[in-house]
Design a protein around this motif. Sequence first.
Motif, PDB file in Angstrom:
ATOM      1  N   MET A  75       0.592  -1.278  -0.136  1.00 24.58           N
ATOM      2  CA  MET A  75      -0.293  -0.061   0.034  1.00 24.58           C
ATOM      3  C   MET A  75       0.767   1.084  -0.012  1.00 24.58           C
ATOM      4  O   MET A  75       0.490   2.093  -0.697  1.00 24.58           O
ATOM      5  N   LEU A  76       2.053   1.352   0.760  1.00 23.22           N
ATOM      6  CA  LEU A  76       2.682   2.338   0.837  1.00 23.22           C
ATOM      7  C   LEU A  76       3.668   2.612  -0.703  1.00 23.22           C
ATOM      8  O   LEU A  76       3.667   3.762  -1.067  1.00 23.22           O
ATOM      9  N   PHE A  77       3.832   1.660  -1.318  1.00 28.07           N
ATOM     10  CA  PHE A  77       4.324   1.559  -2.538  1.00 28.07           C
ATOM     11  C   PHE A  77       3.394   2.247  -3.562  1.00 28.07           C
ATOM     12  O   PHE A  77       3.651   3.052  -4.280  1.00 28.07           O
ATOM     13  N   VAL A  78       2.154   2.039  -3.528  1.00 25.86           N
ATOM     14  CA  VAL A  78       1.162   2.604  -4.280  1.00 25.86           C
ATOM     15  C   VAL A  78       1.096   4.246  -4.016  1.00 25.86           C
ATOM     16  O   VAL A  78       1.064   4.871  -4.974  1.00 25.86           O
ATOM     17  N   VAL A  79       1.101   4.498  -2.789  1.00 30.08           N
ATOM     18  CA  VAL A  79       0.949   5.890  -2.099  1.00 30.08           C
ATOM     19  C   VAL A  79       2.145   6.445  -2.723  1.00 30.08           C
ATOM     20  O   VAL A  79       2.368   7.769  -3.413  1.00 30.08           O
ATOM     21  N   LEU A  80       3.368   6.231  -2.844  1.00 29.11           N
ATOM     22  CA  LEU A  80       4.598   6.693  -3.069  1.00 29.11           C
ATOM     23  C   LEU A  80       4.673   6.911  -4.827  1.00 29.11           C
ATOM     24  O   LEU A  80       5.190   7.802  -5.270  1.00 29.11           O
ATOM     25  N   VAL A  81       3.930   5.848  -5.424  1.00 32.75           N
ATOM     26  CA  VAL A  81       4.115   5.910  -6.982  1.00 32.75           C
ATOM     27  C   VAL A  81       3.106   7.105  -7.293  1.00 32.75           C
ATOM     28  O   VAL A  81       3.396   8.093  -8.191  1.00 32.75           O
ATOM     29  N   CYS A  82       2.200   7.374  -6.652  1.00 37.83           N
ATOM     30  CA  CYS A  82       1.133   8.616  -6.743  1.00 37.83           C
ATOM     31  C   CYS A  82       2.043   9.619  -6.532  1.00 37.83           C
ATOM     32  O   CYS A  82       1.754  10.836  -7.140  1.00 37.83           O
ATOM     33  N   ARG A  83       2.864   9.688  -5.284  1.00 42.65           N
ATOM     34  CA  ARG A  83       3.683  11.199  -5.184  1.00 42.65           C
ATOM     35  C   ARG A  83       4.470  11.226  -6.100  1.00 42.65           C
ATOM     36  O   ARG A  83       4.575  12.392  -6.293  1.00 42.65           O
ATOM     37  N   ILE A  84       5.184  10.162  -6.663  1.00 45.96           N
ATOM     38  CA  ILE A  84       6.027  10.536  -7.810  1.00 45.96           C
ATOM     39  C   ILE A  84       5.289  11.217  -9.082  1.00 45.96           C
ATOM     40  O   ILE A  84       5.874  12.351  -9.508  1.00 45.96           O
ATOM     41  N   TYR A  85       3.889  10.810  -9.245  1.00 45.76           N
ATOM     42  CA  TYR A  85       3.341  11.498 -10.230  1.00 45.76           C
ATOM     43  C   TYR A  85       3.173  12.998 -10.088  1.00 45.76           C
ATOM     44  O   TYR A  85       3.007  13.659 -10.938  1.00 45.76           O
ATOM     45  N   PHE A  86       2.895  13.204  -8.778  1.00 48.83           N
ATOM     46  CA  PHE A  86       2.739  14.694  -8.369  1.00 48.83           C
ATOM     47  C   PHE A  86       3.995  15.354  -8.044  1.00 48.83           C
ATOM     48  O   PHE A  86       4.030  16.692  -7.805  1.00 48.83           O
ATOM     49  N   HIS A  87       5.160  14.881  -8.384  1.00 50.71           N
ATOM     50  CA  HIS A  87       6.384  15.380  -8.116  1.00 50.71           C
ATOM     51  C   HIS A  87       6.618  15.563  -6.618  1.00 50.71           C
ATOM     52  O   HIS A  87       7.315  16.700  -6.217  1.00 50.71           O
ATOM     53  N   LYS A  88       6.091  14.997  -5.565  1.00 50.07           N
ATOM     54  CA  LYS A  88       6.103  14.883  -4.140  1.00 50.07           C
ATOM     55  C   LYS A  88       7.051  13.964  -3.704  1.00 50.07           C
ATOM     56  O   LYS A  88       7.450  14.155  -2.563  1.00 50.07           O
ATOM     57  N   ALA A  89       7.737  13.031  -4.430  1.00 46.41           N
ATOM     58  CA  ALA A  89       8.677  12.102  -4.145  1.00 46.41           C
ATOM     59  C   ALA A  89       9.545  12.121  -5.343  1.00 46.41           C
ATOM     60  O   ALA A  89       9.141  12.220  -6.664  1.00 46.41           O
ATOM     61  N   SER A  90      10.707  11.630  -4.965  1.00 49.47           N
ATOM     62  CA  SER A  90      11.972  11.532  -5.954  1.00 49.47           C
ATOM     63  C   SER A  90      12.109  10.209  -6.390  1.00 49.47           C
ATOM     64  O   SER A  90      11.841   9.073  -5.712  1.00 49.47           O
ATOM     65  N   PRO A  91      12.659   9.945  -7.656  1.00 50.81           N
ATOM     66  CA  PRO A  91      12.955   8.609  -8.062  1.00 50.81           C
ATOM     67  C   PRO A  91      13.879   7.960  -7.069  1.00 50.81           C
ATOM     68  O   PRO A  91      14.034   6.647  -6.697  1.00 50.81           O
ATOM     69  N   GLU A  92      14.925   8.800  -6.377  1.00 48.44           N
ATOM     70  CA  GLU A  92      15.919   8.303  -5.355  1.00 48.44           C
ATOM     71  C   GLU A  92      14.987   7.776  -4.198  1.00 48.44           C
ATOM     72  O   GLU A  92      15.442   6.570  -3.533  1.00 48.44           O
ATOM     73  N   GLU A  93      14.088   8.312  -3.871  1.00 43.73           N
ATOM     74  CA  GLU A  93      13.267   7.882  -2.544  1.00 43.73           C
ATOM     75  C   GLU A  93      12.260   6.691  -3.083  1.00 43.73           C
ATOM     76  O   GLU A  93      12.341   5.686  -2.110  1.00 43.73           O
ATOM     77  N   PHE A  94      11.967   6.536  -4.333  1.00 46.57           N
ATOM     78  CA  PHE A  94      11.573   5.512  -4.732  1.00 46.57           C
ATOM     79  C   PHE A  94      12.447   3.904  -4.438  1.00 46.57           C
ATOM     80  O   PHE A  94      11.950   3.013  -4.314  1.00 46.57           O
ATOM     81  N   SER A  95      13.616   4.411  -5.226  1.00 47.14           N
ATOM     82  CA  SER A  95      14.608   3.365  -5.238  1.00 47.14           C
ATOM     83  C   SER A  95      14.888   2.884  -3.662  1.00 47.14           C
ATOM     84  O   SER A  95      15.159   1.636  -3.634  1.00 47.14           O
ATOM     85  N   GLU A  96      15.105   3.743  -2.865  1.00 42.82           N
ATOM     86  CA  GLU A  96      15.560   3.618  -1.318  1.00 42.82           C
ATOM     87  C   GLU A  96      14.494   2.625  -0.642  1.00 42.82           C
ATOM     88  O   GLU A  96      14.432   1.673  -0.058  1.00 42.82           O
ATOM     89  N   PHE A  97      13.002   2.852  -1.006  1.00 46.79           N
ATOM     90  CA  PHE A  97      11.813   2.382  -0.663  1.00 46.79           C
ATOM     91  C   PHE A  97      12.110   0.733  -1.026  1.00 46.79           C
ATOM     92  O   PHE A  97      11.627   0.088  -0.418  1.00 46.79           O
ATOM     93  N   LEU A  98      12.186   0.493  -2.360  1.00 42.91           N
ATOM     94  CA  LEU A  98      12.493  -0.704  -2.846  1.00 42.91           C
ATOM     95  C   LEU A  98      13.402  -1.469  -2.394  1.00 42.91           C
ATOM     96  O   LEU A  98      13.466  -2.656  -2.344  1.00 42.91           O
ATOM     97  N   TYR A  99      14.655  -0.906  -2.096  1.00 42.27           N
ATOM     98  CA  TYR A  99      15.639  -1.580  -1.486  1.00 42.27           C
ATOM     99  C   TYR A  99      15.252  -2.055  -0.234  1.00 42.27           C
ATOM    100  O   TYR A  99      15.790  -3.098   0.377  1.00 42.27           O
ATOM    101  N   HIS A 100      14.625  -1.539   0.555  1.00 50.54           N
ATOM    102  CA  HIS A 100      14.167  -1.753   1.863  1.00 50.54           C
ATOM    103  C   HIS A 100      12.895  -2.512   2.124  1.00 50.54           C
ATOM    104  O   HIS A 100      12.652  -3.091   3.387  1.00 50.54           O
ATOM    105  N   HIS A 101      12.272  -2.723   1.066  1.00 49.61           N
ATOM    106  CA  HIS A 101      11.154  -3.414   1.115  1.00 49.61           C
ATOM    107  C   HIS A 101      11.000  -4.369   0.181  1.00 49.61           C
ATOM    108  O   HIS A 101      11.275  -4.447  -1.137  1.00 49.61           O
TER     109      HIS A 101
END
Length: 390
Positions: free
Chosen positions: A15-41
Motif C-alpha cells: 500500500m505504501l508503494f502505491v502511495v509513493l507511486v502517486c506522489r512521484i506523479y505529483f512530483h512530491k517524491a523523487s526517483p531516489e526515494e522510490f529506489s530506497e523504498f524498494l531496496y528496504h521493502h
Amino acid sequence: MMNIKDTDDRYSAEMLFVVLVCRIYFHKASPEEFSEFLYHHKINWKQVGRIIKVHQVRPLVFKVLSTNPAKIDEGFLEELKNKCFRIASGNLHKLEVQNRLYQLIKTKGIPVLPYKGVILSHMLFGDFISRETSDIDLLIESEHFSQVMMLLIEEGYTTQYYNPDFEEQILKTSNELTFTRVRDGVQTKIEIHWELTNRMMDIPLPIGDIFKQKMTINLRGQETETIDNEMYLLMLMAHHGGNDVWRVLRHCLDISLFVEKYGKDIDWVRFHVLTQKYRIRKTTEIGFYICHQLFGTKIPELFKGEYPKAQMLIDNLLTYPPINRIKFTRENLKQHLFLRDSIWDKIRLIGSYIKTGFVPNIHDMEAVKVSKNCFFLYYFIKPYRLVFKR
C-alpha cells in the motif's frame, strides 16, 4: 504530508508503494526515494495488482512505473501494461458511445450532462485513457426519465430491474438506473442519474442547481455540455466524500488533480459558502486533509484545519481490502456520521438511514417482482431482504 518512513508498521509495504507511486506523479517524491523504498521493502507484486485494481488507479500507476522500471517485477509490469491497454480501449469505446447518446438525447430537446467517466479523464489528464471508468454517466432531470429510457431501449439497451408500475416510487427513492447492451461481445453500461447521490445520504445538492452551472468542452471535435469547474468540484466532494466516504484512492486523486489543474480558477470564498449551503463543509475539509496527507496537495486557506480523528478514514483507506461499499454497515455509518457538519446533520442522516430501511425502493424490486396492486407486500419483503439477501 505524512512521512512514509513513519508508517512502515501501520500499513503494508504494497500500500505504501502505491502511495509513493502517486506522489512521484505529483512530483512530491523523487526517483531516489522510490529506489530506497524498494531496496528496504520486499514487495508482493500480486498484492500490488489487487490494490491498484480495487482502488482503480492502474493507468496512473503504469504511467509512473513505465518511466521508472528499475527493480519492478517484469511480469507484473507486462501484465499491468496489457490491462491498461484494455482499459484504454474500453474508455475510447465509451467515449464513442457517450458522444452518440449525447447527440441523440440533445436532438430530442432533453437537457443532459455527461459527467465523471471519460469526461473527467479528459479534464484531469488531458486524455481519455488515464482514469479508469466502468460505465457512462449521464445526468438528467427526473421529469425526462421516461423519454431517455425509451431512447435507450430503442438503441438496444435493457434494464433488468425497472418496473413501469412503480416508476414514481423508483424516482422518489432512488438516484440512478443502470442500462446495459452487449454488441459484438462488448458490454456497454449506461447509468442514468436524476439525483447526484444516494438519497439515503441526505445531501441537499439539487440537480437544478447543477444544471444552472454548465460549460462546454470539446470532445474529439464534438461540443459537449458538462458541469462547470466550481460545481464539478462540489459534485466530486459530495459524491466521493458525502456518498462514498473517501474509501478509494481514485477519489482522492480526482480531488488532488482537480485542485492542481483548476485551483487558481476557483473562487474559494464562494466555494466555502457553497459547501456550507449544501452541508458538505466538513466532508470537503476532510477530503482536502486526506489529499494533503497522501499526496501533498495544497489545502485552500479556508479549509485548513487539524483533524486527528480523520486518521480513522486514512487507516481504512490504506487497509486492504477497503471497507465494504454496502451502506447499511457499521463502518460505513460511522464514517458518514463523522463527515457530517453538525449534530443536527448526524440526526438527519440517522433518520434517513431508518427511512431507507423501511420504505421500498428499486433494490426490493430487484429481489422480488410483485404486481401493481400488491405494492404493500414490499413493506414485508424489505426487512427480509436486508437481513437475508444483502
